[in-house]
Motif scaffolding. Structure first.
Motif, mmCIF file in Angstrom:
data_model
loop_
_atom_site.group_PDB
_atom_site.id
_atom_site.type_symbol
_atom_site.label_atom_id
_atom_site.label_comp_id
_atom_site.label_asym_id
_atom_site.label_seq_id
_atom_site.Cartn_x
_atom_site.Cartn_y
_atom_site.Cartn_z
ATOM 1 N N ALA A 26 2.173 -7.837 -5.379
ATOM 2 C CA ALA A 26 1.438 -8.446 -4.437
ATOM 3 C C ALA A 26 0.622 -7.155 -4.033
ATOM 4 N N LEU A 27 1.128 -6.161 -3.203
ATOM 5 C CA LEU A 27 0.345 -5.055 -2.343
ATOM 6 C C LEU A 27 0.840 -3.846 -2.746
ATOM 7 N N ASN A 28 0.126 -2.823 -2.942
ATOM 8 C CA ASN A 28 0.299 -1.561 -3.274
ATOM 9 C C ASN A 28 -0.102 -0.693 -2.233
ATOM 10 N N PHE A 29 0.691 -0.459 -0.971
ATOM 11 C CA PHE A 29 0.255 0.091 0.363
ATOM 12 C C PHE A 29 -0.236 1.528 -0.059
ATOM 13 N N ALA A 30 0.456 2.178 -0.819
ATOM 14 C CA ALA A 30 -0.108 3.757 -0.991
ATOM 15 C C ALA A 30 -1.552 3.573 -1.627
ATOM 16 N N GLU A 31 -1.916 2.691 -2.545
ATOM 17 C CA GLU A 31 -3.356 2.502 -3.056
ATOM 18 C C GLU A 31 -4.155 2.282 -2.100
ATOM 19 N N VAL A 32 -3.824 1.023 -1.072
ATOM 20 C CA VAL A 32 -4.742 0.795 -0.155
ATOM 21 C C VAL A 32 -5.057 1.998 1.012
ATOM 22 N N TRP A 33 -3.907 2.919 1.001
ATOM 23 C CA TRP A 33 -4.262 3.954 1.840
ATOM 24 C C TRP A 33 -5.081 4.984 1.222
ATOM 25 N N ARG A 34 -5.092 4.967 0.007
ATOM 26 C CA ARG A 34 -5.993 6.005 -0.666
ATOM 27 C C ARG A 34 -7.563 5.894 -0.697
ATOM 28 N N TYR A 35 -7.647 4.504 -0.467
ATOM 29 C CA TYR A 35 -9.003 3.568 -0.279
ATOM 30 C C TYR A 35 -9.350 3.409 1.150
#
Length: 286
Positions: free
Chosen positions: A20-29
């Motif tokens: 569903a969600l990859n919070f680490a990846e969202v934080w990178r962007y």
């Protein structure tokens, strides 16, 4: 040179299963997220004469229409609260939900051109809608408090309502509304990616949903034997709780709140899963 290459190498791999969600990846962007938030807020009324004033004028005009039709003509009870204040308070939470839901529901269709050219976590786009609409919520909350002060201290009906100590929980209620609109919007965006009919249905869904939610009427006016229909609507309790917090009137029951939170979490979880599944192949169907 090889050392520099390793430092700036980014490996993009497809997700496996129903991630569903990859919070680490969202934080990178996060920089892209902030740019999208600014875009969503600024461009909404960019070429209008009144600009951001529409964030306030729209709920005010809707409140006036509700007051004339439902309070004056049909005479629906507002629990002794001034109709303008009652309706604007109901619209405060509802508008945030409706605007976020509509923005997210067209995620795949409206951003197909960008999605097909460059990689970034697709979930960033609906997250931007959730955050950008918080700004309009804040503007409307300030307007509501101005109305609250007027009716409380400069009119003859000020004794019939007041703030509740439960107001400290407003951020939690707002978080639930955000989660619900996010989950419901993800569901509709996934359906719209394959079936364009849902693009036309989104406005109708919101209209029906609003009348099924205690925006223009208090939950206390629903007979006990039919109240369960309102309770399974996850937007009923957040709006009723906001009315209780700001006006001191509202049916707030722990069991009702638990049902609302449960449905919200179910909507959020399943919506994120469906969105994650559809984003892998949507570019072939949009």
């Amino acid at each position: 040179m090889s050392h520099l290459k390793d430092d700036y190498e980014l490996l993009i791999q497809p997700t496996r299963g129903w991630v569903a969600l990859n919070f680490a990846e969202v934080w990178r962007y996060r920089d892209l997220l902030l740019l999208l938030v600014n875009r969503d807020f600024v461009t909404k009324y960019k070429q209008t004469l009144l600009g951001p004033a529409w964030f306030i004028l729209q709920p005010l005009l809707t409140t006036l229409v509700f007051t004339v039709i439902f309070a004056r003509a049909i005479r629906i009870s507002t629990d002794e609260v001034p109709p303008i204040l009652f309706y604007f308070t109901g619209l405060l939470g509802w508008n945030y939900f409706a605007q976020t839901f509509q923005n997210i529901s067209g995620t795949f269709v409206n951003n197909a051109g960008i999605f097909g050219k460059v990689y970034f976590p697709r979930i960033v786009v609906p997250l931007a809608a959730v955050i950008s609409n918080l700004m309009s919520f804040a503007l409307q909350l300030v307007t509501l408090m101005c109305l609250w002060v007027y009716f409380k201290y400069f009119s003859s009906v000020g004794t019939h309502f007041g703030l509740s100590a439960a107001l400290v929980w407003l951020p939690i209620i707002l978080l639930q509304i955000a989660a619900l609109s996010f989950g419901a919007g993800l569901w509709l965006s996934a359906l719209t990616a394959k079936y364009r009919d849902f693009t036309l249905l989104s406005a109708f869904i919101l209209q029906v949903w609003m009348f099924a939610t205690p925006v223009i009427y208090p939950l206390s006016q629903i007979p006990e034997q039919w109240r369960w229909l309102a309770i399974i609507n996850p937007m009923s309790m957040p709006l009723e709780t906001i009315k209780y917090m700001l006006l001191g009137h509202g049916v707030v029951v722990l069991d009702y709140l638990l049902v609302s939170v449960g449905v919200t979490l179910l909507m959020l979880g399943t919506g994120a899963l469906v969105f994650s599944k559809v984003e892998k192949t949507f570019i072939d169907t949009v």
